[in-house]
Design an enzyme around this catalytic site. Structure first.
Site, short mmCIF file in Angstrom:
data_model
loop_
_atom_site.label_atom_id
_atom_site.label_comp_id
_atom_site.label_asym_id
_atom_site.label_seq_id
_atom_site.Cartn_x
_atom_site.Cartn_y
_atom_site.Cartn_z
N HIS A 1 44.56 38.81 28.22
CA HIS A 1 43.21 39.37 28.33
C HIS A 1 42.58 39.61 26.96
CE1 HIS A 1 44.37 41.01 32.60
NE2 HIS A 1 44.37 39.68 32.52
N ASP B 1 41.71 34.47 32.70
CA ASP B 1 43.10 34.17 32.32
C ASP B 1 43.23 32.77 31.70
OD1 ASP B 1 44.26 36.58 33.11
OD2 ASP B 1 44.78 35.86 35.12
N HIS C 1 49.54 31.35 35.20
CA HIS C 1 49.85 31.30 33.76
C HIS C 1 50.80 30.15 33.40
CE1 HIS C 1 47.69 34.94 33.06
NE2 HIS C 1 48.40 35.59 33.94
N HIS D 1 38.29 36.31 37.47
CA HIS D 1 39.44 36.75 36.68
C HIS D 1 40.37 35.58 36.37
CE1 HIS D 1 42.11 39.50 34.73
NE2 HIS D 1 43.10 38.78 35.25
ZN LIG Z 1 44.80 38.33 34.08
#
Ligand SMILES: [Zn+2]
Length: 288
Positions: free
Chosen positions: A77, A238, A261, A234
């Site tokens: 973030h 990311d 991720h 969001h």
């Molecule tokens: Zn995040």
């Protein structure tokens, strides 16, 4: 802006980590051109961990960097805020193992960056320009990047939940748009999964102050959603944070479908390994 940038002066913030729940103090400092983003563990003699794809270690539920056994967790973030605001270089001092989660979005980081301002350095901004399409996939998760004259992200998420379902959004990453459209979007998690995560040592600092908590058919938070499609926003936040590990802004079009991720960093490594798939160009050069 065709020159590299850094922040106008230091700023500090304290908080706790989302996963490990340790208190942490962070000081973000200006850095010279060609530094990119470097973490420094103030509690370990200023041991430096550069934010780069080779340093990525864990990727479940957060992006964690490690060098010589020293780690800094949940960096995405803060890196997203720096990249999204157009800050090319910064030193990030932390005195614990994990960056603070703050409110679960990157808006508090953006506010701090905007308070100290952004200054130009005497070096041309370098861009990672994508020259050919590269893809990474994992079961039904797919992500690709292809040539484009800007940094564009098209993102699709699909969760079997009445407040999410299928959400799709496309954005060109520009500093003003980032702070309004992406930065306020909070991280989210499913209440059902919390116990399992905690048993695995994760989400120990998670609370209604720093995440949207999804129940079977709604959310636990008093604060309403900040956007109808806060979840996909969001995810874009990311992606920007994970691709910031490239160390310079990207000129390319990312398409992500059900990504996480692990896939974000896999795509970046796959791209960087293919020397015909990218080049570094300076700002102000003709990109055609
Ligand atoms: Zn995040």
């Amino acid at each position: 802006m065709s020159k590299q940038t850094t922040i106008g002066s230091d700023f500090s913030v304290s908080g706790t980590g989302l996963h490990y729940n340790f208190p942490v103090n962070v000081k973000v400092k200006p850095a010279p051109a060609y530094t990119s983003y470097v973490f420094r563990r103030a509690d370990l003699n200023d041991f430096e961990i550069p934010a780069s794809p080779e340093r990525v270690t864990h990727v479940s539920y957060a992006t964690t960097l490690m060098k010589s056994g020293v780690m800094i967790a949940t960096v995405e973030h803060l890196l997203s805020a720096l990249m999204g605001c157009g800050v090319d270089n910064a030193i990030i001092e932390v005195d614990s193992v994990e960056a603070p989660i703050l409110d679960g979005s990157s808006a508090p980081w953006v506010d701090l960056i905007e308070q100290v301002g952004i200054v130009e350095l005497q070096a041309p901004r370098a861009y990672l320009r994508v020259l050919k399409r590269v893809e990474a996939s994992e079961k039904d998760r797919v992500m690709s990047i292809e040539p484009a004259d800007e940094f564009r992200i098209t993102c699709l998420i699909d969760f079997n939940h009445p407040m999410i379902g299928e959400q799709r959004r496309e954005i060109i990453i520009r500093p003003g748009d980032y702070s309004k459209e992406i930065a306020p979007a909070r991280t989210f998690g499913f209440v059902e999964e919390i116990e399992t995560l905690r048993q695995n040592g994760l989400a120990r600092g998670g609370s209604l102050e720093n995440a949207i908590a999804l129940t079977r058919d709604g959310i636990l938070n008093q604060e309403p959603l900040r956007f109808d499609d806060e979840f996909v926003r969001h995810k874009i936040l990311d992606i920007i944070g994970d691709l910031a590990l490239a160390g310079m802004p990207v000129l390319g079009h990312v398409r992500a479908s059900r990504s996480g991720h692990g896939l974000h960093t896999m795509l970046l490594s796959t791209l960087l390994r293919d020397r015909e798939a990218w080049e570094v160009v300076n700002g102000g050069e003709n990109h055609q």
